[in-house]
Design a protein around this motif. Structure first.
Motif, short mmCIF file in Angstrom:
data_model
loop_
_atom_site.label_atom_id
_atom_site.label_comp_id
_atom_site.label_asym_id
_atom_site.label_seq_id
_atom_site.Cartn_x
_atom_site.Cartn_y
_atom_site.Cartn_z
N ARG A 95 26.71 95.66 9.02
CA ARG A 95 27.70 94.64 8.61
C ARG A 95 27.21 93.79 7.43
NH1 ARG A 95 30.83 94.17 13.57
NH2 ARG A 95 31.05 96.38 14.06
N ASP A 115 36.09 90.51 6.31
CA ASP A 115 36.36 90.14 7.72
C ASP A 115 37.84 90.32 8.05
OD1 ASP A 115 33.75 89.51 7.90
OD2 ASP A 115 34.02 87.35 8.18
N SER A 119 39.47 93.62 10.95
CA SER A 119 39.60 92.46 11.84
C SER A 119 38.76 92.71 13.10
CB SER A 119 41.06 92.19 12.17
OG SER A 119 41.56 93.22 12.94
N ARG A 121 35.59 92.26 13.10
CA ARG A 121 34.20 92.46 12.65
C ARG A 121 33.77 91.26 11.82
NH1 ARG A 121 33.89 98.64 10.40
NH2 ARG A 121 32.48 97.66 8.92
N LYS A 122 32.52 90.88 11.93
CA LYS A 122 32.01 89.76 11.12
C LYS A 122 30.97 90.32 10.16
CE LYS A 122 32.08 85.13 10.99
NZ LYS A 122 32.99 85.26 9.86
N HIS A 123 31.17 90.08 8.89
CA HIS A 123 30.25 90.63 7.89
C HIS A 123 29.37 89.55 7.31
CE1 HIS A 123 33.65 93.42 8.15
NE2 HIS A 123 32.75 94.36 7.89
N ARG A 124 28.20 89.99 6.88
CA ARG A 124 27.28 89.07 6.20
C ARG A 124 27.21 89.51 4.75
NH1 ARG A 124 21.54 88.81 5.69
NH2 ARG A 124 21.30 90.82 6.71
#
Ligand code: PLP
Length: 396
Positions: A95, A115, A119, A121-124
């Motif tokens: 991610r 993001d 939907s 999922r949390k990305h960095r």
């Protein structure tokens, strides 16, 4: 509509370029008689398919790729989105995305919306900073590459300053850690030599209208062996990697433009570079409190971004416009807002200078006479505007 382009001194080639007359000639049959569908079984269609393959070969030759690694798209933005989204879908468990603070909105805004796109999922996102000359720190890049990183997306050359990033080294560093590497080379292709055979780049984006082909056609290079998930699913076109009936005329035009660009690379890096240097020296020498934005040498041969302190870029452009000189303040895509460009802010250009920045971007169609005219005209424009500025101190 009459654009009277023959009266214009066009120094806004990073925004878009004129279509080369040779490109128009190459396209015309496909806008008139040769209208068959390249997927059709009849000879009429099949012939057209062969022209697309010739165009693919020309694009591949310009960047040192294999024809099968070239996918035609609708624009640079589509190519950027396709590459990054393909990477994110291929490795859904990872991610983390690395990019820079100076990317074009085509990459910047896509990364910001990951993001929403996936939907749940949390990305960095790591956005690498640049120094005051617009240069990246490779050590910071190396430290940012982690087990969780899916893809690094780093532009080859900046659209506002022309600063060139060390993509060869960056791609190698990503490959060593099994991380995908994408480069937005929209501004670099056709202006500097590129040989992907010697590089570890997985994806590379091209836009037709930046190299004297029409608007609305682009390319995504996908390295042989790189996992790929299409953005546009549909027919079997483009080896099943991009559905949709081909934009034949524009693809043929892009092929011709790439062949022309290859034959003119030398001129771009000699005559055009000399013109750009003359323009830059002339303006910086004649106008006090003016400065170059971007590295002196690690830069595209056609681009010069100059700040004139204590004046507004928009006001300069309006006055230049009265002399039929076309350039940009900030990038074409961000002009219209009065915010200083995110690129100049990332470089720490002082507010008073960032507001008065003008990007001159030349092409093989510019002449020395035009450069001389611009060098003669702009100092008066700046001097007149400064006289009206409450912040300008002629003694200062
Ligand atoms: N990337 C860069 C660096 C650009 O300069 C541009 C256009 O200005 C794009 C991407 C977008 O290309 P297109 O207009 O073909 O979508």
């Amino acid at each position: 509509m009459d654009c009277r382009s023959e009266d214009i001194i066009y120094m806004d080639n990073n925004a878009t370029t004129r279509i080369a007359p040779e490109v128009v000639d190459a396209m015309m049959p496909f806008l008139t008689d040769c209208y068959g569908n390249p997927s059709s079984m009849h000879t009429f269609g099949g012939q057209i398919g062969r022209e697309i393959e010739k165009a693919r070969e020309s694009v591949a030759s310009l960047i040192g790729a294999e024809p099968e690694e070239i996918i035609f798209t609708s624009c640079g933005t589509e190519s950027d989105s396709t590459a990054i989204l393909s990477g994110m879908q291929t490795y859904p468990e990872k991610r983390h995305v690395i990019t820079t603070r100076v990317e074009h909105p085509a990459v910047k805004n896509l990364c910001e919306s990951l993001d929403l796109f996936f939907s749940g999922r949390k990305h960095r996102i790591t956005r690498l900073p640049v120094n005051e000359q617009g240069i990246l720190d490779l050590e910071q890049y190396q430290q940012a590459l982690t087990e969780d990183t899916t893809i690094a997306s780093v532009m080859w050359a900046n659209n506002e300053t022309g600063v060139i990033f060390p993509v060869e080294e960056m791609a190698r560093m990503a490959r060593e850690r099994d991380i995908l590497f994408h480069t937005d080379a929209v501004q670099a292709v056709g202006k500097i030599p590129i040989n992907l055979k010697e590089m570890e780049v997985d994806f590379l984006s091209i836009s037709g209208h930046k190299l004297h082909a029409p608007k609305g056609v682009g390319v995504l290079y996908v390295r042989k062996g790189t996992p790929f998930i299409p953005f546009l699913n549909g027919g079997h076109q483009e080896y099943g990697k991009r559905g949709g009936t081909e934009n034949v005329a524009s693809i043929v035009g892009l092929g011709r433009a790439c062949a022309l660009a290859e034959s003119m690379l030398e001129e771009e890096n000699t005559r055009v570079r000399n013109l750009r240097d003359k323009l830059e020296k002339g303006l910086l020498g004649a106008i006090p409190k003016s400065m170059l934005n971007g590295h002196q040498t690690a830069r595209l041969p056609n681009t010069s971004n100059i700040s004139f302190e204590y004046v507004e870029g928009e006001a300069i452009l309006l006055h230049m416009n009265q002399h039929n000189i076309c350039a940009s303040s900030g990038s074409a895509c961000t002009s219209g807002s009065l915010e200083p460009s995110h690129v100049l802010r990332a470089m720490g250009v002082p507010f008073t200078a960032a507001h008065g920045s003008i990007r001159f971007s030349l092409s093989v169609y510019n002449t020395e006479k035009e450069v001389d005219f611009v060098i003669k005209t702009i100092p008066n424009i700046i001097a007149n505007l400064r006289q009206m500025s409450p912040f300008w101190d002629p003694e200062g």
